[in-house]
Scaffold this motif. Sequence first.
Motif, mmCIF file in Angstrom:
data_model
loop_
_atom_site.group_PDB
_atom_site.id
_atom_site.type_symbol
_atom_site.label_atom_id
_atom_site.label_comp_id
_atom_site.label_asym_id
_atom_site.label_seq_id
_atom_site.Cartn_x
_atom_site.Cartn_y
_atom_site.Cartn_z
ATOM 1 N N SER A 42 -50.094 -35.952 -33.855
ATOM 2 C CA SER A 42 -49.838 -36.537 -32.541
ATOM 3 C C SER A 42 -49.852 -38.059 -32.613
ATOM 4 O O SER A 42 -48.998 -38.735 -32.015
ATOM 5 N N GLU A 43 -50.810 -38.618 -33.372
ATOM 6 C CA GLU A 43 -50.892 -40.067 -33.513
ATOM 7 C C GLU A 43 -49.658 -40.618 -34.221
ATOM 8 O O GLU A 43 -49.135 -41.677 -33.848
ATOM 9 N N ALA A 44 -49.192 -39.900 -35.246
ATOM 10 C CA ALA A 44 -48.016 -40.348 -35.992
ATOM 11 C C ALA A 44 -46.774 -40.345 -35.107
ATOM 12 O O ALA A 44 -45.968 -41.286 -35.133
ATOM 13 N N VAL A 45 -46.614 -39.296 -34.290
ATOM 14 C CA VAL A 45 -45.462 -39.216 -33.389
ATOM 15 C C VAL A 45 -45.513 -40.348 -32.368
ATOM 16 O O VAL A 45 -44.502 -41.010 -32.081
ATOM 17 N N LYS A 46 -46.713 -40.600 -31.824
ATOM 18 C CA LYS A 46 -46.850 -41.662 -30.824
ATOM 19 C C LYS A 46 -46.566 -43.025 -31.443
ATOM 20 O O LYS A 46 -45.919 -43.876 -30.832
ATOM 21 N N GLU A 47 -47.023 -43.228 -32.683
ATOM 22 C CA GLU A 47 -46.785 -44.501 -33.363
ATOM 23 C C GLU A 47 -45.290 -44.725 -33.604
ATOM 24 O O GLU A 47 -44.768 -45.827 -33.416
ATOM 25 N N LEU B 178 -58.104 -47.625 -20.661
ATOM 26 C CA LEU B 178 -57.938 -49.072 -20.793
ATOM 27 C C LEU B 178 -57.374 -49.471 -22.153
ATOM 28 O O LEU B 178 -57.244 -50.657 -22.446
ATOM 29 N N GLY B 179 -57.068 -48.491 -22.995
ATOM 30 C CA GLY B 179 -56.450 -48.784 -24.282
ATOM 31 C C GLY B 179 -57.428 -49.149 -25.371
ATOM 32 O O GLY B 179 -57.050 -49.800 -26.355
ATOM 33 N N PHE C 116 -59.234 -52.901 -29.013
ATOM 34 C CA PHE C 116 -57.972 -52.427 -28.456
ATOM 35 C C PHE C 116 -57.063 -51.866 -29.549
ATOM 36 O O PHE C 116 -57.425 -51.837 -30.726
ATOM 37 N N VAL C 117 -55.867 -51.433 -29.135
ATOM 38 C CA VAL C 117 -54.891 -50.837 -30.047
ATOM 39 C C VAL C 117 -54.720 -51.723 -31.282
ATOM 40 O O VAL C 117 -54.548 -52.940 -31.174
ATOM 41 N N GLN C 118 -54.791 -51.104 -32.454
ATOM 42 C CA GLN C 118 -54.830 -51.867 -33.691
ATOM 43 C C GLN C 118 -53.515 -52.591 -33.987
ATOM 44 O O GLN C 118 -53.510 -53.697 -34.526
ATOM 45 N N ASN C 119 -52.399 -51.978 -33.639
ATOM 46 C CA ASN C 119 -51.091 -52.591 -33.908
ATOM 47 C C ASN C 119 -50.868 -53.745 -32.937
ATOM 48 O O ASN C 119 -50.634 -53.551 -31.748
ATOM 49 N N GLY D 104 -56.461 -59.691 -37.307
ATOM 50 C CA GLY D 104 -55.350 -59.008 -36.650
ATOM 51 C C GLY D 104 -55.775 -57.960 -35.643
ATOM 52 O O GLY D 104 -54.926 -57.241 -35.114
ATOM 53 N N ARG D 105 -57.073 -57.842 -35.332
ATOM 54 C CA ARG D 105 -57.582 -56.832 -34.393
ATOM 55 C C ARG D 105 -58.091 -57.529 -33.137
ATOM 56 O O ARG D 105 -58.967 -58.397 -33.203
ATOM 57 N N ARG D 106 -57.561 -57.175 -31.977
ATOM 58 C CA ARG D 106 -57.964 -57.778 -30.711
ATOM 59 C C ARG D 106 -59.070 -56.958 -30.064
ATOM 60 O O ARG D 106 -59.024 -55.728 -30.071
ATOM 61 N N SER D 107 -60.034 -57.667 -29.482
ATOM 62 C CA SER D 107 -61.173 -56.994 -28.856
ATOM 63 C C SER D 107 -61.712 -57.847 -27.721
ATOM 64 O O SER D 107 -61.347 -59.024 -27.579
ATOM 65 N N MET D 108 -62.560 -57.245 -26.924
ATOM 66 C CA MET D 108 -63.233 -57.967 -25.838
ATOM 67 C C MET D 108 -64.730 -57.701 -25.924
ATOM 68 O O MET D 108 -65.161 -56.544 -25.994
ATOM 69 N N VAL D 109 -65.523 -58.795 -25.919
ATOM 70 C CA VAL D 109 -66.978 -58.695 -26.007
ATOM 71 C C VAL D 109 -67.563 -58.938 -24.626
ATOM 72 O O VAL D 109 -67.206 -59.927 -23.964
#
Length: 392
Positions: A208-213, A313-314, A329-332, A364-369
């Motif tokens: 499922s993850e591969a299809v969504k990607e 919220l992703g 958040f989403v890695q890509n 390259g990874r976005r996040s919120m603290v």
Amino acid sequence: LSVIQTPPPNRYPVQTEVHTFSTELIAEAVNFEMSRNGQVFIVNNRISSLYDLEALLHKHVPDARVCVGHGQMPPEELENIIFGFVHYDYDVLVSTTIIESGIDIPNANTIIINGAQNFGLSDLHQMRGRVGRSNKKAFCYLLAPPLAALTPEARRRLQAIENFSDLGSGIHIAMQDLDIRGAGNLLGAEQSGFIADLGYETYQKILSEAVKELKNDEFGDLYAEEIRKGNDLGGENFVDECALESDLQMSFPDDYVPSSSERMLLYRELDGLERDEDVEAFRLRMKDRFGEIPEEGEELIRVVTLRRLGKCLGAEKIFLKAGRMVLYFVQNEKSAYFESKAFGQCIAYAAMNAHRSNLREANGRRSMVIQEVRSVKDAVGILRQISELQAV
């Protein structure tokens, strides 16, 4: 699943044997069948070799009446040959796999399949089913090179068709075919092939993850409209599951649920819940069975809501330790998620609460603290606030 395992009366299993190509074996099998006034199928899937087999039979079994049939013949000629074989004008029919289905000749009780290693399991099973359709003992000879010279898959196919020769064994052959192809037994707990290393649920999740990607990245142009709708709905369209890592006390204590097996069942049931109504119903059942829920148990139950809100919220992962919460958040970083309503809500919260929260990017990874988050209850409250904000 409904399985037909009861054969018609007076039927016998087809004796199936694997041999190397042998003129003596073919001549002996044809002579034996002719001695009891029966008929023989000889299957060879190369039209160019059919007439060589016919010549071989004329040489070693001169009494046999042999005919040849294949799909490239004129329809009238092929029809006359088949009708002649049905009416016992011939003893042996040398043909391609056109006999695989639709032909029921009770008097034909021996089949010889040349080059059996080149056929699939279902083909072999269907062709073997062309014999043994009366009250006579039937024989199926599979001619192939020595097993040691075959590929592992071909060897397993021949061994499977030889081993599963009992009446009603079609379901076992189908399962063995799935096993050889690597798909596994989707109808039960037993898995095989590449699924054996992962488990069915994990395999489905990865698929499922591969299809969504692929939808969001490589084929983004084709699914632009679907992605746009996902942007309007939120981050759930981009995240399959939100993981949680925490140092907080979250469990059902031993003195609350004494049985360890019962606790495991409750944990598993809780992990499968998604809707708030289901979580509340679970909480009421716990109170009814075991009494008032301790705080660490309440914290565990709140995790379901926390993960659901994080997914909306992703957030692929929530880190809840040392009095702070980190949403990863989403890695890509090129994902359309970063243009979505959900990410806009997170930006809006960070702007309104700059004293305790900030957005960051590392490797390259976005996040919120978010600081000052000391419990799952606090974390759920914050995520609810973010979900209710207007996106920036």
